[in-house]
Design a protein around this motif. Sequence first.
Motif, PDB file in Angstrom:
ATOM      1  N   PHE A 400     -44.695   6.379  41.938  1.00  0.00           N
ATOM      2  CA  PHE A 400     -43.950   7.292  41.073  1.00  0.00           C
ATOM      3  C   PHE A 400     -44.938   8.306  40.517  1.00  0.00           C
ATOM      4  N   ALA A 401     -44.537   9.572  40.481  1.00  0.00           N
ATOM      5  CA  ALA A 401     -45.437  10.612  39.980  1.00  0.00           C
ATOM      6  C   ALA A 401     -44.633  11.697  39.284  1.00  0.00           C
ATOM      7  N   VAL A 402     -45.236  12.288  38.237  1.00  0.00           N
ATOM      8  CA  VAL A 402     -44.636  13.395  37.483  1.00  0.00           C
ATOM      9  C   VAL A 402     -45.639  14.530  37.443  1.00  0.00           C
ATOM     10  N   THR A 403     -45.204  15.730  37.801  1.00  0.00           N
ATOM     11  CA  THR A 403     -46.044  16.917  37.683  1.00  0.00           C
ATOM     12  C   THR A 403     -45.335  17.959  36.831  1.00  0.00           C
ATOM     13  N   ARG A 404     -46.128  18.846  36.255  1.00  0.00           N
ATOM     14  CA  ARG A 404     -45.575  19.835  35.320  1.00  0.00           C
ATOM     15  C   ARG A 404     -46.057  21.222  35.678  1.00  0.00           C
ATOM     16  N   GLY A 405     -45.152  22.176  35.553  1.00  0.00           N
ATOM     17  CA  GLY A 405     -45.474  23.587  35.633  1.00  0.00           C
ATOM     18  C   GLY A 405     -45.472  24.194  37.015  1.00  0.00           C
ATOM     19  N   PRO A 406     -44.589  25.177  37.158  1.00  0.00           N
ATOM     20  CA  PRO A 406     -43.473  25.473  36.226  1.00  0.00           C
ATOM     21  C   PRO A 406     -42.377  24.428  36.379  1.00  0.00           C
ATOM     22  N   GLY A 407     -41.721  24.128  35.280  1.00  0.00           N
ATOM     23  CA  GLY A 407     -40.677  23.113  35.298  1.00  0.00           C
ATOM     24  C   GLY A 407     -41.251  21.713  35.438  1.00  0.00           C
ATOM     25  N   ALA A 408     -40.354  20.770  35.739  1.00  0.00           N
ATOM     26  CA  ALA A 408     -40.754  19.371  35.926  1.00  0.00           C
ATOM     27  C   ALA A 408     -40.454  18.961  37.358  1.00  0.00           C
ATOM     28  N   ARG A 409     -41.321  18.133  37.906  1.00  0.00           N
ATOM     29  CA  ARG A 409     -41.146  17.649  39.281  1.00  0.00           C
ATOM     30  C   ARG A 409     -41.471  16.159  39.282  1.00  0.00           C
ATOM     31  N   ILE A 410     -40.471  15.367  39.652  1.00  0.00           N
ATOM     32  CA  ILE A 410     -40.613  13.909  39.671  1.00  0.00           C
ATOM     33  C   ILE A 410     -40.443  13.442  41.109  1.00  0.00           C
ATOM     34  N   VAL A 411     -41.403  12.631  41.577  1.00  0.00           N
ATOM     35  CA  VAL A 411     -41.411  12.187  42.966  1.00  0.00           C
ATOM     36  C   VAL A 411     -41.378  10.661  42.996  1.00  0.00           C
ATOM     37  N   LEU A 412     -40.405  10.118  43.738  1.00  0.00           N
ATOM     38  CA  LEU A 412     -40.304   8.682  43.965  1.00  0.00           C
ATOM     39  C   LEU A 412     -40.559   8.428  45.445  1.00  0.00           C
ATOM     40  N   ASP A 413     -41.649   7.715  45.738  1.00  0.00           N
ATOM     41  CA  ASP A 413     -41.912   7.278  47.105  1.00  0.00           C
ATOM     42  C   ASP A 413     -41.400   5.842  47.223  1.00  0.00           C
TER      43      ASP A 413
END
Length: 421
Positions: A400-413
């Motif tokens: 599971f990973a969360v990145t920021r900018g611009p907006g939010a991006r959440i990735v579920l492998d």
Amino acid sequence: MRKRLALLVTAVMTLVLVAFLVPLAILLRSVTADRAVTAATAKAQSLTSLVATADAATLRPAVDQLNTTAGHPVTVFLPDGTVLGAPAPRTPGVTLAAAQGSSLTVEDAGGREILVAVQGLPRGTAVVRAFVDQAELSRGLGAAWLVLAGLGVVLLALGVLVADRLARSIVRPVHELAAVSRRLAEGDLDARARAGGPAEVRSVAAALNLLAARIRDLVRQEREAVADISHRLRTPLTVLRLDAESLADPAEAERITAHAESLERQVTALIDQARARDSAPGSCDAAAVVRARAEFWSVLAQDQDRAVTLALDDGPLPVAVGEPELAAALDALLGNVFAHTPEGTAYAIRLTATDGGARVEVSDEGPGFDEVSRGDSGAGSTGLGLDIARQTARASGGSFAVTRGPGARIVLDLGTALGMP
């Protein structure tokens, strides 16, 4: 531990055997030499009475006859200088024995001289010399030492074997305790350790079994508590559905009723999941679940004028997550988008196949946020939504990973589901 005990016993037994066998080997060498010297002395003394009474002519055949036997050549030095028997030089030891009139044993480079003085002759003292060479002094010693060495090796091997058996009786229960601990860590709460080994190990096994029983009770109580809480939600859901059915607008009533029924199914699945015990990991088609949840939230997205981007690979995409769990994770992520971004903010859902399963990506054009721990939230929520998604991904063997900018991006492998059609 087993190897260390074997090495310890080997070292201790080696020291003990060295302390025992080395003195014994030295004693054997001394006994062997003394035996040869005793035999040579007896051979020389057998001539003393004859030397004291007979003349040289009579004595010579007797000495020659004695030398026909193997070992210990005998030489007689008479006072007049006559030498009978085996040829030998008149050594300083012979001279000393004749001068003192006493018997001597003299060490020589080639062996030992056994000198027996015979007094009372008319011209002085005669000396009977028997010689023992080095080979005779050590005869049979090599075989005796070899037997001692073999005995030492056998005793050492026996000691190591006994130590290994003892170490195994100690180590095996410890390994079983470790195996039971791993089974407990993997969720097998019925795993129990057998009582065996030393008293200390049995005490640890009993404590581990008590701990496992306590963990099982706590987990059961927690599951029942969650199930009870979830069951209490059914009453307000039933009231909500009845209120929806009473609306004047049939379309609006049907929509709200469908939402209420969907929520009731989620509550039922939560109750079943909470009461499930030792169940195998679920599996589902990620493509079908993601598509269904995207369509569910698309109605609300239209009401709030949100642009939705869908990029979903064709299924089936088997993943090691049950359908209710994956749906709950997606609902948590999409719910965060609607709850924490202004109306009109666009979002995107992407599903791609990977070598290890599937990747689900939820992104929006809002202000974004950093990954938080369970229960933390700066927006007035419970802070559990991200953790639900995180636990779902990790339970499948993914990440599971969360990145920021611009907006939010959440990735579920998500990990793949083996054996799923």
